[in-house]
Scaffold this motif. Structure first.
Motif, PDB file in Angstrom:
ATOM      1  N   ASP A 141       0.834  -1.208   0.000  1.00  0.00           N
ATOM      2  CA  ASP A 141       0.000   0.000   0.000  1.00  0.00           C
ATOM      3  C   ASP A 141       0.866   1.256   0.000  1.00  0.00           C
ATOM      4  OD1 ASP A 141      -2.282  -1.588   0.072  1.00  0.00           O
ATOM      5  OD2 ASP A 141      -2.415  -1.512   2.263  1.00  0.00           O
ATOM      6  N   GLU A 142       1.931   1.233   0.799  1.00  0.00           N
ATOM      7  CA  GLU A 142       2.841   2.378   0.843  1.00  0.00           C
ATOM      8  C   GLU A 142       3.523   2.586  -0.498  1.00  0.00           C
ATOM      9  OE1 GLU A 142       5.499   1.912   4.168  1.00  0.00           O
ATOM     10  OE2 GLU A 142       3.823   1.477   5.511  1.00  0.00           O
ATOM     11  N   LEU A 143       3.953   1.500  -1.124  1.00  0.00           N
ATOM     12  CA  LEU A 143       4.585   1.589  -2.438  1.00  0.00           C
ATOM     13  C   LEU A 143       3.598   2.119  -3.468  1.00  0.00           C
ATOM     14  CD1 LEU A 143       7.063   1.062  -4.233  1.00  0.00           C
ATOM     15  CD2 LEU A 143       6.180  -1.257  -4.573  1.00  0.00           C
ATOM     16  N   GLU A 144       2.370   1.617  -3.429  1.00  0.00           N
ATOM     17  CA  GLU A 144       1.343   2.068  -4.361  1.00  0.00           C
ATOM     18  C   GLU A 144       1.073   3.567  -4.187  1.00  0.00           C
ATOM     19  OE1 GLU A 144      -2.893   0.390  -5.903  1.00  0.00           O
ATOM     20  OE2 GLU A 144      -2.641   0.508  -3.724  1.00  0.00           O
ATOM     21  N   ASN A 145       0.972   4.030  -2.952  1.00  0.00           N
ATOM     22  CA  ASN A 145       0.756   5.459  -2.698  1.00  0.00           C
ATOM     23  C   ASN A 145       1.929   6.292  -3.210  1.00  0.00           C
ATOM     24  OD1 ASN A 145      -1.741   5.064  -1.479  1.00  0.00           O
ATOM     25  ND2 ASN A 145      -0.867   4.934   0.576  1.00  0.00           N
ATOM     26  N   TYR A 146       3.131   5.800  -3.002  1.00  0.00           N
ATOM     27  CA  TYR A 146       4.316   6.497  -3.479  1.00  0.00           C
ATOM     28  C   TYR A 146       4.307   6.617  -4.999  1.00  0.00           C
ATOM     29  CZ  TYR A 146       9.065   7.021  -5.150  1.00  0.00           C
ATOM     30  OH  TYR A 146      10.179   7.425  -5.850  1.00  0.00           O
TER      31      TYR A 146
END
Length: 114
Positions: free
Chosen positions: A92-97
């Motif tokens: 999720d963090e990677l996707e948001n980034y």
């Protein structure tokens, strides 16, 4: 007396974790390159589990130490198997980034992006 028993338990856990990690790494030496690539996540996770356990082993209660020693699959394998069932927020963090970066790129003119 109790402190001596707890110290012995800690040493036994540390010894067992070390032996499991050493055996795991030794077995990897016999694997093909393609198998190593397929096992990359497990290799990294075992290494991280080893480091965390070695660091935390001095702070564990007698109960936790005994439970670690009694894990039927082995400490590292048991924790790894449980970890696989935990929802990881890194995706999720990677996707948001990536979404943020793509939004930033949308704001550039063609000449600025090249």
């Amino acid at each position: 007396m109790r402190q001596k028993i707890q110290e012995e338990l800690k040493q036994e856990v540390i010894k067992k974790i070390y032996q499991e990690f050493t055996d795991y790494r030794s077995n990897l030496r016999n694997e093909s390159s393609s198998n190593l690539i397929a096992e990359a996540y497990k290799i990294e996770t075992f290494s991280s589990l080893y480091e965390v356990l070695m660091e935390k082993s001095t702070q564990l209660s007698d109960v936790a130490l005994l439970n670690l020693l009694n894990m039927g699959t082995g400490i590292l394998e048991g924790l790894y198997e449980k970890w696989l069932g935990v929802k990881d927020s890194s995706y999720d963090e990677l996707e948001n980034y990536v979404e943020h970066e793509l939004d930033e790129l949308e704001g550039y003119g063609l000449s600025e992006a090249v």
